[in-house]
Design a protein around this motif. Structure first.
Motif, PDB file in Angstrom:
ATOM      1  N   LEU A   1      -0.885 -19.048  19.196  1.00  0.00           N
ATOM      2  CA  LEU A   1      -0.425 -20.464  18.994  1.00  0.00           C
ATOM      3  C   LEU A   1       0.364 -21.042  20.088  1.00  0.00           C
ATOM      4  N   ARG A   2       1.539 -20.097  20.584  1.00  0.00           N
ATOM      5  CA  ARG A   2       2.166 -20.528  21.706  1.00  0.00           C
ATOM      6  C   ARG A   2       1.294 -20.258  23.044  1.00  0.00           C
TER       7      ARG A   2
ATOM      8  N   LEU B   1       1.738 -24.626  15.352  1.00  0.00           N
ATOM      9  CA  LEU B   1       2.994 -24.192  15.694  1.00  0.00           C
ATOM     10  C   LEU B   1       4.165 -24.965  14.940  1.00  0.00           C
ATOM     11  N   ARG B   2       4.123 -26.294  15.240  1.00  0.00           N
ATOM     12  CA  ARG B   2       5.362 -27.069  14.997  1.00  0.00           C
ATOM     13  C   ARG B   2       5.016 -27.389  13.424  1.00  0.00           C
ATOM     14  N   ARG B   3       4.068 -27.080  12.912  1.00  0.00           N
ATOM     15  CA  ARG B   3       3.794 -27.148  11.394  1.00  0.00           C
ATOM     16  C   ARG B   3       3.531 -28.700  11.216  1.00  0.00           C
TER      17      ARG B   3
ATOM     18  N   HIS C   1      -1.656 -17.946  11.162  1.00  0.00           N
ATOM     19  CA  HIS C   1      -0.192 -18.255  11.063  1.00  0.00           C
ATOM     20  C   HIS C   1       0.671 -17.085  11.327  1.00  0.00           C
ATOM     21  N   ARG C   2      -0.049 -15.773  11.236  1.00  0.00           N
ATOM     22  CA  ARG C   2       0.704 -14.648  11.505  1.00  0.00           C
ATOM     23  C   ARG C   2       0.828 -14.175  13.071  1.00  0.00           C
ATOM     24  N   HIS C   3      -0.081 -15.086  13.737  1.00  0.00           N
ATOM     25  CA  HIS C   3      -0.034 -14.823  15.446  1.00  0.00           C
ATOM     26  C   HIS C   3       0.709 -16.016  15.974  1.00  0.00           C
ATOM     27  N   ASN C   4       1.747 -16.111  15.953  1.00  0.00           N
ATOM     28  CA  ASN C   4       2.436 -17.205  16.687  1.00  0.00           C
ATOM     29  C   ASN C   4       2.289 -17.041  18.071  1.00  0.00           C
ATOM     30  N   TRP C   5       2.230 -16.013  18.613  1.00  0.00           N
ATOM     31  CA  TRP C   5       2.204 -15.630  20.043  1.00  0.00           C
ATOM     32  C   TRP C   5       0.869 -16.328  20.583  1.00  0.00           C
TER      33      TRP C   5
END
Lengths: 527, 64, 377
Positions: free
Chosen positions: A426-427, A211-213, A420-424
């Protein structure tokens, strides 16, 4: 009697607190060691440095957790003797053996090799180091095996018999003890629950980096390996949970009744209490939401067996108490005169229910004088506190399914490369980290609180098991544990968070790998 | 000589593994399941992760 | 000989082996911890000292855990009675010991003088206190502990906790600490260089001499204190129930075994020889020899104690007839047999991989080598 009760309650509180605390670190160690071995296996097979960095980074977090697991485990090794001396004498002949074998077979292995695992990187070849890591994984899980064999004995005593000449339970068959179905299912369930714990731990932290890359190369591989590792483990945990419930439910109908909130015997087909508000005083559920027909197949694995409820179990306990009283009286006679043949015969005829007579001794020293009211009270004692067991069970099951769903999603996203398309997601992942820990603790409560009022089911009541300390001693030790353990958790969390934030690049030895990694992550941000 | 010793070592290991399988399968079905399950989980997780690098070599795709 | 008697005696010997293993291996690490602030003056030196034992302290500590487990399995009545009777002492031991893993693992994780300074003191406490308690516990066994049993084997301890730290027990504690410092000194000499090695040599010499002085004092004390003897009952092959015998106390009774078998005097004599020889060896730079002589000194000390007390393990000062002996505090025949089988299989295996681990991690540790090693503590 008042003081005795207080001391027993405080001893229980101390044991539960120290065991639950210890059990925060153990499952992570169990799973993490195997997961580290998996990561290192990839390193040895592919020879790619990223996997060495990965193993190395995660083994730092492993070590922080491991130290506390070892430290708090020392307490457990002592505590049976310090606080449960009558228990230790009563079943030490059986219970001590797996604990000692654990030291011989597992703990030495784990502890000797963990030193090599953490410090031997430069001194061992790749293959040898991998072997060392596997030894750590094997050692920690063998350790759990022997502890759970010991615990399995408390849940369902097998391979032992009471010896009136030594006033204790004695071993009759070690293989029966080791291969008791209870111990088997318990070990596999617990070990694999540890795998899930470690998987979700690694997933959560990897997601945080993604998430933070940061550390993307390392994080996406860690994510993948943890997701695959965890998804199979979570399926295993749930199926073993069912097996354990089946075995344990047969051995301990009182625990089963508490878990399901069954006050009345449930004729087939019975409904499953999804939600209920158990009321121990009035022996009924104040309120319940049922799923019809589900309970009978779930618990009995048939469609027509009935499941005994609290009402029948209390009645049965009363019969067993009455049957056990002559055994206890005869035992006392035998102690004064070991050659009394009649007393021995009486004892042998009634000895199966000796433990039940000990239950009523809590209320009357000479059990042959026990009144109906005292016997009824002791019989009611055989039911564990229903509400906490009922709810812990539901928390454990619900979190298990939640984790399985989460892990399936993690695998899908990772395999399809769409994370990477599902930031939710990862959060969400870091917030999942506490969930397995909650499930583990809840599982402990179901198993051990559900075992009450016994320390050894059907043989030795909890009230008789504790050491005869004063209240002052107990307050002293409790205070010490609370202070020390609070300090530990603060330090541990601080270090853990610090090292997670620092991330893998903290090891600056490999400047080349670092620059490559940075290059990759900058490429990613451009894309 | 070394070859023979090595062969004997692996032979012994295989015999031990078979004996263990028989004993565990008979008396400790769940223990046996744990051994198999753990090996399976480790291998699948390792293989499934190593794929990342196989793919990476081909496409230089930096998605995750 | 009756197999049960044979197994009981075997397990008495194994208990001794375990205590010796524990004293040598754990004692060594504790000696290093207790002397850390003396051996290393700068942070770099201290890290060097810690890293000499870093790969092994955890493995060594298992001797302690195994000791607990083995007493539980082979001597359950001792485990139950001693651990609960010596409650406060055991807790002090436990609390000081559980700080140790954290001291090793966490100390060098962060820079910061106060952080590391605090952990250095923790390592001092967790080195010195357990050894003093260990020695004091042995001392209390010689003196007897006030406990008795009810008919159903519930044990009651009737003393106060402060009485467990009586002068004799504390003296035994000092003895244990001194031997631990000696052993720690030998270890640091093995793996250290330069000024650290010199300090370790000085520590070893002083600790060895203190140990001998205290050993002499304790010996004189024991020869005058009340010992215990079984006067009736106590059948060696009897069931493990400590309520069927008569025990009396008599001044000097702890020397009865030595009077009966004068060859036993060689054991305490070898404590002197080992320590003095060890000091000479260390001064001559033969630190490995000094280490092994230290281990011999530990073994001889504990054998001296065991030989004096046999067959007693834990005498009761308030109800001598309830004293725990080799004959009546053990496990059943079956458990002792099974445990012996497991021990016979696993102790050699443990020996092999422990030696391998020490061999892999062999070599000198210096402040410079630590500074460049990212895996070090």
């Amino acid at each position: 009697m008042q003081e005795l009760d207080t001391v027993i309650e405080l001893s229980r509180l101390q044991f539960a607190a120290t065991a639950l605390y210890h059990y925060l670190f153990v499952p992570l160690t169990l799973g993490f060691s195997v997961l580290l071995a998996t990561m290192e296996t990839i390193y040895v097979i592919t020879g790619r440095d990223i996997y060495r960095q990965m193993t190395h980074f995660w083994s730092k977090l492993f070590a922080i957790n491991f130290a506390l697991g070892v430290a708090t485990g020392l307490t457990m090794e002592f505590e049976f003797g310090t606080n449960w001396s009558t228990y230790s004498h009563f079943v030490g002949d059986i219970f001590g053996a797996p604990l000692a074998i654990e030291g011989l077979m597992a703990f030495f292995l784990e502890s000797t090799f963990v030193g090599l695992m953490l410090f031997g990187w430069g001194k061992l070849s790749r293959g040898k180091h991998l072997l060392v890591t596997y030894m750590v994984a094997l050692g920690s899980n063998l350790s759990a095996l022997w502890i759970l064999i010991a615990n399995g004995y408390m849940q369902k005593p097998t391979g032992s018999a009471f010896n009136p000449d030594t006033m204790r339970m004695e071993l009759t068959s070690l293989p029966d003890l080791i291969f008791s179905p209870e111990a088997q299912a318990k070990f596999v369930h617990t070990s694999i629950a540890g795998y899930v714990t470690a998987a979700i731990f690694v997933l959560g932290i990897s997601a945080f980096y993604l998430l933070r890359r940061r550390h993307i190369e390392l994080a996406k591989r860690s994510f993948r390996v943890a997701a695959l590792f965890g998804v199979f483990a979570s399926i295993g945990v749930i199926s073993l949970g069912d097996a354990l419930g089946f075995i344990n439910g047969g051995a301990q109908p009182t625990k089963l009744a508490a878990m399901e909130g069954l006050w009345e015997t449930a004729e087939a087909p019975a409904g499953f209490n999804l939600i209920a508000w158990p009321n121990q005083e009035e022996q009924r559920n104040d309120f319940e939401v049922q799923i019809p027909y589900l309970l009978t197949p779930l618990v009995t694995h048939t469609f027509d067996e009935s499941i005994p409820g609290v009402n029948d179990l209390v009645a049965e306990a009363e019969t067993r108490i009455r049957n056990g009283i002559p055994a206890l009286s005869a035992l006392q006679t035998l102690r004064e005169n070991p050659t009394d043949a009649q007393a021995r015969a009486t004892f042998e005829a009634h000895q199966d229910d000796l433990g039940y007579a000990l239950l009523v001794q809590r209320y009357v020293e000479d059990v042959s004088q026990a009144t109906d009211a005292q016997i009824a009270k002791a019989a009611a004692d055989t039911i564990p506190p229903v509400a906490p067991v009922f709810w812990s069970f539901r928390v454990m099951v619900a979190t298990a399914f939640l984790m399985m769903a989460f892990l399936i999603l993690a695998v899908i996203f990772s395999l399809r490369g769409t994370l990477h398309r599902h930031n939710w997601f990862l959060r969400l992942a870091p917030w999942m980290i506490p969930v397995p820990f909650i499930a583990n603790e809840a599982g402990w409560v179901v198993a051990e609180l559900g075992r009450q009022p016994w320390t050894v089911y059907g043989q030795l009541p909890t009230w008789l098991s504790a050491s005869t300390h004063s209240v002052g001693y107990m307050i002293f030790s409790l205070t010490g544990f609370v202070l020390l353990y609070s300090l530990f958790i603060v330090v541990e969390m601080y270090l853990m968070v610090k090292f997670i934030r620092l991330g893998p690049s903290e090891g600056k030895h490999d400047a080349h790998a670092d620059s490559v990694r940075q290059q990759h992550s900058s490429q990613w941000s451009e894309a | 000589m070394k070859q023979i010793l090595l062969f004997l070592f692996w032979l012994l290991l295989a015999v031990v593994a078979i004996a263990l399988t028989i004993v565990l399968g008979e008396r400790g079905a769940w223990y046996f399941a744990w051994v198999l399950g753990t090996v399976m989980i480790v291998l699948i997780a390792a293989a499934g992760t190593a794929i990342i690098d196989a793919r990476y070599d081909e496409s230089h795709d930096d998605h995750y | 000989m009756d197999p049960y008697v044979l197994l009981k005696v075997t397990w008495w010997v194994l208990l001794g082996v375990l205590l010796i293993g524990l004293a040598v291996m754990v004692g060594m690490d504790m000696g290093v911890g207790a002397a850390l602030r003396y051996l290393g003056r700068t942070d770099g030196e201290r890290r060097a000292v810690i890293n000499m034992i870093a790969p092994h302290w955890d493995g060594n500590q298992v001797w302690f855990i195994l000791g607990g487990g083995a007493v539980f399995a082979a001597w359950p009545t001792i485990y139950a009675t001693a651990f609960s009777g010596l409650y406060v002492v055991m807790l002090v031991l436990l609390w000081s010991m559980i700080v140790r893993p954290l001291g090793f693992e966490y100390r060098s994780k962060l820079p910061g003088e106060r952080w590391r300074g605090a952990w250095d003191w923790m390592l001092f406490i967790s080195g010195a206190v357990p050894m003093i308690v260990f020695g004091a516990a042995m001392g209390n066994m010689l003196e007897g502990v006030p406990f008795h049993f009810s008919w159903n084997m519930v044990s009651y301890y009737t003393g106060s906790f402060i009485s467990l730290f009586n002068p004799f027990a504390v003296l035994c504690g000092v003895m244990a600490l001194a031997l631990a410092l000696y052993q720690g000194g030998a270890m640091v000499m093995n793996r250290g260089t330069g000024v650290i090695r010199e300090r370790a040599c000085r520590l070893l010499s002083i600790a060895g001499l203190v140990a001998l002085a205290v050993f002499t004092l304790c010996g004189v004390w024991v020869s005058m204190m009340h010992g215990y003897e079984i006067t009736a009952g106590g059948d060696p092959a009897g069931p493990a129930l400590p309520l069927n015998k008569t025990v009396e106390t008599a001044s000097g009774a702890w020397l009865a075994n030595y009077t009966a078998h004068p060859a036993l005097w060689l054991v305490p004599a070898s404590v002197y020889l080992a320590v003095l020889g060890g000091i000479v060896a260390a001064r001559a730079g033969l630190s490995h020899l000094a280490w092994w002589l230290g281990a011999l000194a530990w073994a001889a000390t504990l054998v001296t104690l065991g030989a004096a007390m046999f067959p007693f393990l834990m005498p009761s000062s308030s109800e001598p007839s309830h004293s725990l002996t080799v004959w009546d505090a053990s496990s059943s025949l079956g458990t002792l047999g099974w445990m012996l089988a497991f021990t016979a299989i696993f102790i050699p295996i443990i020996g092999i991989y422990t030696s391998w681990a020490f061999w892999v991690m062999r070599g000198k540790v210096t402040p410079e080598s630590i500074a460049h090693d990212e895996h070090a503590y």
